[in-house]
Design a protein around this motif. Sequence first.
Motif, PDB file in Angstrom:
ATOM      1  N   ALA A  76      26.094  88.655  83.074  1.00  0.00           N
ATOM      2  CA  ALA A  76      25.245  87.723  83.822  1.00  0.00           C
ATOM      3  C   ALA A  76      25.517  86.279  83.411  1.00  0.00           C
ATOM      4  CB  ALA A  76      23.775  88.074  83.600  1.00  0.00           C
ATOM      5  N   VAL A  77      25.615  86.027  82.111  1.00  0.00           N
ATOM      6  CA  VAL A  77      25.875  84.665  81.632  1.00  0.00           C
ATOM      7  C   VAL A  77      27.257  84.202  82.069  1.00  0.00           C
ATOM      8  CG1 VAL A  77      26.215  83.267  79.555  1.00  0.00           C
ATOM      9  CG2 VAL A  77      24.289  84.860  79.690  1.00  0.00           C
ATOM     10  N   ALA A  78      28.241  85.097  82.017  1.00  0.00           N
ATOM     11  CA  ALA A  78      29.598  84.727  82.419  1.00  0.00           C
ATOM     12  C   ALA A  78      29.643  84.307  83.886  1.00  0.00           C
ATOM     13  CB  ALA A  78      30.551  85.893  82.170  1.00  0.00           C
ATOM     14  N   LEU A  79      28.990  85.082  84.757  1.00  0.00           N
ATOM     15  CA  LEU A  79      28.987  84.741  86.176  1.00  0.00           C
ATOM     16  C   LEU A  79      28.238  83.441  86.432  1.00  0.00           C
ATOM     17  CD1 LEU A  79      29.572  85.294  89.111  1.00  0.00           C
ATOM     18  CD2 LEU A  79      27.605  86.838  89.178  1.00  0.00           C
ATOM     19  N   ALA A  80      27.064  83.272  85.808  1.00  0.00           N
ATOM     20  CA  ALA A  80      26.277  82.057  86.023  1.00  0.00           C
ATOM     21  C   ALA A  80      27.021  80.820  85.526  1.00  0.00           C
ATOM     22  CB  ALA A  80      24.923  82.184  85.314  1.00  0.00           C
ATOM     23  N   ALA A  81      27.598  80.908  84.335  1.00  0.00           N
ATOM     24  CA  ALA A  81      28.327  79.759  83.784  1.00  0.00           C
ATOM     25  C   ALA A  81      29.550  79.435  84.626  1.00  0.00           C
ATOM     26  CB  ALA A  81      28.731  80.047  82.340  1.00  0.00           C
ATOM     27  N   ALA A  82      30.282  80.463  85.045  1.00  0.00           N
ATOM     28  CA  ALA A  82      31.477  80.234  85.852  1.00  0.00           C
ATOM     29  C   ALA A  82      31.122  79.573  87.181  1.00  0.00           C
ATOM     30  CB  ALA A  82      32.203  81.557  86.096  1.00  0.00           C
ATOM     31  N   PHE A  83      30.022  80.012  87.793  1.00  0.00           N
ATOM     32  CA  PHE A  83      29.664  79.444  89.090  1.00  0.00           C
ATOM     33  C   PHE A  83      29.198  77.999  88.952  1.00  0.00           C
ATOM     34  CE2 PHE A  83      26.682  78.478  92.503  1.00  0.00           C
ATOM     35  CZ  PHE A  83      27.463  78.756  93.608  1.00  0.00           C
TER      36      PHE A  83
ATOM     37  N   LEU B 213      30.278  76.648 101.220  1.00  0.00           N
ATOM     38  CA  LEU B 213      31.285  76.785 100.169  1.00  0.00           C
ATOM     39  C   LEU B 213      30.689  77.464  98.933  1.00  0.00           C
ATOM     40  CD1 LEU B 213      33.245  73.400 100.327  1.00  0.00           C
ATOM     41  CD2 LEU B 213      33.902  75.626 101.230  1.00  0.00           C
ATOM     42  N   GLY B 214      29.439  77.145  98.605  1.00  0.00           N
ATOM     43  CA  GLY B 214      28.803  77.790  97.466  1.00  0.00           C
ATOM     44  C   GLY B 214      28.639  79.288  97.670  1.00  0.00           C
ATOM     45  N   ALA B 215      28.246  79.692  98.889  1.00  0.00           N
ATOM     46  CA  ALA B 215      28.079  81.119  99.177  1.00  0.00           C
ATOM     47  C   ALA B 215      29.403  81.863  99.078  1.00  0.00           C
ATOM     48  CB  ALA B 215      27.467  81.289 100.573  1.00  0.00           C
ATOM     49  N   LEU B 216      30.460  81.289  99.676  1.00  0.00           N
ATOM     50  CA  LEU B 216      31.781  81.938  99.620  1.00  0.00           C
ATOM     51  C   LEU B 216      32.312  81.994  98.195  1.00  0.00           C
ATOM     52  CD1 LEU B 216      33.453  80.371 102.794  1.00  0.00           C
ATOM     53  CD2 LEU B 216      32.461  82.653 102.550  1.00  0.00           C
ATOM     54  N   TRP B 217      32.079  80.912  97.437  1.00  0.00           N
ATOM     55  CA  TRP B 217      32.580  80.877  96.062  1.00  0.00           C
ATOM     56  C   TRP B 217      31.837  81.878  95.182  1.00  0.00           C
ATOM     57  CZ3 TRP B 217      36.787  80.008  93.895  1.00  0.00           C
ATOM     58  CH2 TRP B 217      36.913  79.671  92.553  1.00  0.00           C
ATOM     59  N   MET B 218      30.551  82.099  95.447  1.00  0.00           N
ATOM     60  CA  MET B 218      29.799  83.104  94.692  1.00  0.00           C
ATOM     61  C   MET B 218      30.348  84.501  94.972  1.00  0.00           C
ATOM     62  SD  MET B 218      27.412  83.725  92.507  1.00  0.00           S
ATOM     63  CE  MET B 218      26.144  82.448  92.466  1.00  0.00           C
ATOM     64  N   VAL B 219      30.730  84.779  96.212  1.00  0.00           N
ATOM     65  CA  VAL B 219      31.325  86.080  96.535  1.00  0.00           C
ATOM     66  C   VAL B 219      32.615  86.279  95.739  1.00  0.00           C
ATOM     67  CG1 VAL B 219      32.397  87.452  98.353  1.00  0.00           C
ATOM     68  CG2 VAL B 219      30.287  86.193  98.827  1.00  0.00           C
ATOM     69  N   VAL B 220      33.445  85.224  95.689  1.00  0.00           N
ATOM     70  CA  VAL B 220      34.707  85.317  94.947  1.00  0.00           C
ATOM     71  C   VAL B 220      34.451  85.577  93.464  1.00  0.00           C
ATOM     72  CG1 VAL B 220      36.761  84.019  94.225  1.00  0.00           C
ATOM     73  CG2 VAL B 220      35.949  83.852  96.590  1.00  0.00           C
ATOM     74  N   LEU B 221      33.534  84.806  92.865  1.00  0.00           N
ATOM     75  CA  LEU B 221      33.289  84.942  91.429  1.00  0.00           C
ATOM     76  C   LEU B 221      32.586  86.247  91.078  1.00  0.00           C
ATOM     77  CD1 LEU B 221      32.274  81.347  90.267  1.00  0.00           C
ATOM     78  CD2 LEU B 221      34.465  82.506  90.061  1.00  0.00           C
ATOM     79  N   SER B 222      31.639  86.670  91.900  1.00  0.00           N
ATOM     80  CA  SER B 222      30.947  87.930  91.594  1.00  0.00           C
ATOM     81  C   SER B 222      31.910  89.111  91.684  1.00  0.00           C
ATOM     82  CB  SER B 222      29.770  88.132  92.557  1.00  0.00           C
ATOM     83  OG  SER B 222      30.218  88.228  93.900  1.00  0.00           O
ATOM     84  N   THR B 223      32.807  89.082  92.652  1.00  0.00           N
ATOM     85  CA  THR B 223      33.824  90.133  92.751  1.00  0.00           C
ATOM     86  C   THR B 223      34.754  90.101  91.549  1.00  0.00           C
ATOM     87  OG1 THR B 223      33.760  89.972  95.176  1.00  0.00           O
ATOM     88  CG2 THR B 223      35.659  91.076  94.190  1.00  0.00           C
ATOM     89  N   THR B 224      35.152  88.910  91.124  1.00  0.00           N
ATOM     90  CA  THR B 224      36.048  88.776  89.975  1.00  0.00           C
ATOM     91  C   THR B 224      35.397  89.287  88.702  1.00  0.00           C
ATOM     92  OG1 THR B 224      37.066  86.819  90.990  1.00  0.00           O
ATOM     93  CG2 THR B 224      37.410  87.142  88.627  1.00  0.00           C
ATOM     94  N   VAL B 225      34.159  88.859  88.432  1.00  0.00           N
ATOM     95  CA  VAL B 225      33.460  89.300  87.225  1.00  0.00           C
ATOM     96  C   VAL B 225      33.226  90.808  87.259  1.00  0.00           C
ATOM     97  CG1 VAL B 225      31.305  89.112  85.933  1.00  0.00           C
ATOM     98  CG2 VAL B 225      32.394  87.055  86.834  1.00  0.00           C
TER      99      VAL B 225
END
Length: 404
Positions: free
Chosen positions: A99-106, A14-26
């Motif tokens: 970078a901070v936005a993606l890290a904080a969001a994840f 779930l963490g791997a899939l969620w990172m794909v979603v958030l990185s694409t969004t950011v």
Amino acid sequence: MKALRFNWFTSPVLGALWMVVLSTTVAIIMSFATGDPFRPHILFSLLWGGVIGFAIGHRMGGRIGELIGGVALVALILLNFGPLTIGELASPFVAILAAVALAAAFVLSGRVILDDLVPGALTRHEFEGAVIRFLTGFGYIFFTAIVLIPFYVMVMTSFKNQSELMQNPLDFSIDIGKGAELFRSYNELFSQFNFGTYLFNSFFISVLTVFITLAFAIPGAYAVARLRFQGRAAFSRSILLIYMVPMIVLALPIYIAFSMTGLRNSFWGIVMIYPVTTIPVALYMLQGYFRGLPAEVEEAGLMDGLSRLAVIWKITLPLSLPALASVSLYVFMIAWNEFLLAFMLLDDPSKFTLTRGIAALNSSEIPRQHLMAGSVIATVPIMALFLGLERFMTKGLTAGSVKG
């Protein structure tokens, strides 16, 4: 509830899939906001999302561990080994911000998604809860993007000038320092393209359509819901049959009939034909609501000497204000956004509705930013109206309930 050995791979997957979603969004957000090409790195997204997701799901280090994971993720992104590839033209500030936005969001959202996952065995309820939270977050992001990205592109394009669009048509950032110059396209629409008249025509026609629709739909829906007459059931079931026939099929007969009667290119011709498309759906919506109102209140009014019309006016309609607000807004939106009939029946620019006026802007001789500005003008009022009336549609839904 039987425990399942899902935990060891549930949190990293779930963490791997969620990172794909958030990185694409950011990446999409930063690309549109800055004009620089940000890209998600799928392999690194899966890798680091799985690692940090495993750490969050197994409570490794608690809040301190999450903070360390977030800082490490920021460093990896800035070193080009993270889930987000930063554009070459991006400034250091923009790179750090992304970078901070993606890290904080994840880290923050990952804590919510993986909240019920504890080391060891999982119950099926805990596993399904984590999956549902992941799918809910994905759904919010996906459908929000579908709505907001086209609107963002439309608004940003409307602020451009012709030279900017020619130089970089895919740059959707704006220079706020231009001040009032940003609204040049809007000023030209009202000063040169008669958009003030289009707005008034659309508003006036839409309001008239609402009143005419309610004038026919309220008594018709009340009769279907309360009165007993021959053919009542068949009429109730066939209200929406008109929508089984596509409007494009009816458009040609309507065009011929209006041309023969002199109603084509007539303001009142549009006012006559729009309620035909809105009365059936208003009847359907209102008759369902009237059936849900307690008949005992109306019977009490009749016993007190009120006529049937007085009962409708003094009792039924006040109790039906939420339904009337919903129907009015829906009918207004239909009339405001209608295009096909206006396009076929109106040729005089002084009688154009807003949608017909926007269609006239779709020309190679007119700059694209004018078309986008016209689309914004058509969209914003109906959005503001919906947001303003939303509270009235949900207010008093239980009004008139009978105790005992």
